[in-house]
Every structure is written in C-alpha cells, then in structure tokens.
Design an enzyme around this catalytic site. Sequence first.
Site, PDB file in Angstrom:
ATOM      1  N   CYS A   1       0.738  -1.234  -0.088  1.00  0.00           N
ATOM      2  CA  CYS A   1      -0.132  -0.044  -0.071  1.00  0.00           C
ATOM      3  C   CYS A   1       0.900   1.178  -0.113  1.00  0.00           C
ATOM      4  CB  CYS A   1      -0.819   0.045   1.070  1.00  0.00           C
ATOM      5  SG  CYS A   1      -0.017  -0.453   2.816  1.00  0.00           S
TER       6      CYS A   1
ATOM      7  N   PHE B   1       3.367 -15.577  11.068  1.00  0.00           N
ATOM      8  CA  PHE B   1       2.158 -16.017  11.781  1.00  0.00           C
ATOM      9  C   PHE B   1       2.717 -15.736  13.336  1.00  0.00           C
ATOM     10  CE2 PHE B   1      -0.023 -17.824   8.085  1.00  0.00           C
ATOM     11  CZ  PHE B   1      -1.148 -16.814   8.289  1.00  0.00           C
ATOM     12  N   ALA B   2       3.720 -14.999  13.833  1.00  0.00           N
ATOM     13  CA  ALA B   2       4.473 -14.948  15.096  1.00  0.00           C
ATOM     14  C   ALA B   2       3.439 -14.297  15.852  1.00  0.00           C
ATOM     15  CB  ALA B   2       5.745 -14.101  14.993  1.00  0.00           C
ATOM     16  N   ARG B   3       2.607 -15.118  16.913  1.00  0.00           N
ATOM     17  CA  ARG B   3       1.594 -14.499  17.827  1.00  0.00           C
ATOM     18  C   ARG B   3       1.775 -15.352  19.066  1.00  0.00           C
ATOM     19  NH1 ARG B   3      -3.428 -14.668  13.135  1.00  0.00           N
ATOM     20  NH2 ARG B   3      -2.074 -13.450  11.809  1.00  0.00           N
TER      21      ARG B   3
END
Length: 260
Positions: free
Chosen positions: A107, A243-245
Amino acid sequence: MNQFYQNLQIEQISPSGFSSTREDCVVKEERIAFYLNGQKLLSVMSIPYEQDYHFIGFLLSEGVISNLSCIDYVEIAKDGKSVQLEAKIDKKMLKSLFREKTLTSGCCVGVAGNLEGNVITKFIESPYKVTTEKIFEHLSFFETNTELFSKTGCVHKAMLVLGDKIFISEDIGRHNAIDKVMGKARMLGFETHDSILFVSGRLSLEMIVKAVMHNIPIVVSKAAATFMGIKAAQETGVTLIGFARGKKANVYTHSGRIIR
C-alpha cells in the site's frame, strides 16, 4: 502524536441494526514530496513524521545510495510536506527506478523499480543467531500498542532489534514503516546486520528485498508470508518467520539461526 490523527463524528451500526452517532479517531496522512539533487523524485502518501528517515531508508532500499557517506545534505520543509536531499547517487539504480516499475502487493508507495535485480544479487551469510525465548520476548514488546495505533487502529509498525537497541516506526503503509525504521537506525549511526526486523504486515517479495538490501538476517511478522516472499528469502539467505503470535510462529526458511 496527536497532530497525526483527527476526531470526527461518525454513525455506527450495531449487529441489531440500530445506529448511533459517536466520535471516532482517524489517522491523518499527507502527500510528501521527495526531492533528490534538486529534482522531484516522487511523492508518497505517508504520515508526516520521520520524513528524512523515510527518504533515506527508501534510497538505501533501492540501492540509489549505498551508505550514509553519500549524503551531503538533507532537510525537511517547515510544513513537513517535502524533503530535500543532496547526495552522490548510483545513476544506474536511479534510472532503473523509472525504466520498469512493478506495482507491488503493498500500500501507499506500491511501486518499486529494483525488485528483481536486488533479489538475485545478494545473499545474507550472517552467522547471527537468536533464541526462541528472545524472539517471543521481543514479539511481546512489539505487540504493545502505541498511542497512534490505540487511537486509530490504522497504522503498520516496523521494529528493528539491534542487540539492546530497539527502533520503532509507524506509517499507514507497511513499506513506509520499514523504510522509516531503516533510515532511523542508519542515521543514528547503527549498521543493520546482526539484527531482527519485526513487521506487522504480510511478508511478500518486496518486503524481503528491503531486508536484503539492509543485510538483515531475520525477519518476523505477525502476518502470513507469500510464496514469492518465501522463495526470495530462501534464495537470499533470510530467516523468515510468519504468523508470530503469542508463543507460536512459523519458520519458513533458514531455521538454523533459531536456537531452540
């Protein structure tokens, strides 16, 4: 940070179908013009702070300047809407910015001129390693909301960890946030090898290119990685984590740098 957001009256619809009027906080972006050696290079929609870091980080990411010693002068206009920079440049890399552009998956800037060449000409051979404990420790800090995100919910974040030093930048564009944090670290006298880059957005090809151009061996995101992003990381020696959570993460490439 309050100069970068605005309170507005909006109408909010509830699941029951009823609506109510309430005050909402929205981020305020501006069109920032970048001038290189007296000529306008481009304009970018961005949050008008750290504009000098942003411009310098972008030029380093695209290979137009190779290091800070190339810069003779940089100044932000009083209204904050333009940056003037004088520097010794790589004319070939500058020309390629406008010879063939790629509309990226990102973006804001959304256009990059030096994607393919950068990916295939560098390989990160850094022996730098980090424990899983440290990754999740830094991730916990990264997930702490800043004032701008808490107020608007409308910004991307980039965090660069260099030993005991941590740099953070935010912007409406994930590319912009990375360029800002890179420019900030370099302008403050730090090299970006032996570091970890944490980002809030997806890990696509152009995000990996930026990391490679700054010799960053490990990139971590809360979001997913794309196939081209994973392929680029594999080919350039970047340890890619998505997806590091919480206490979980997916390691896509070069896992040897992660000490379990």
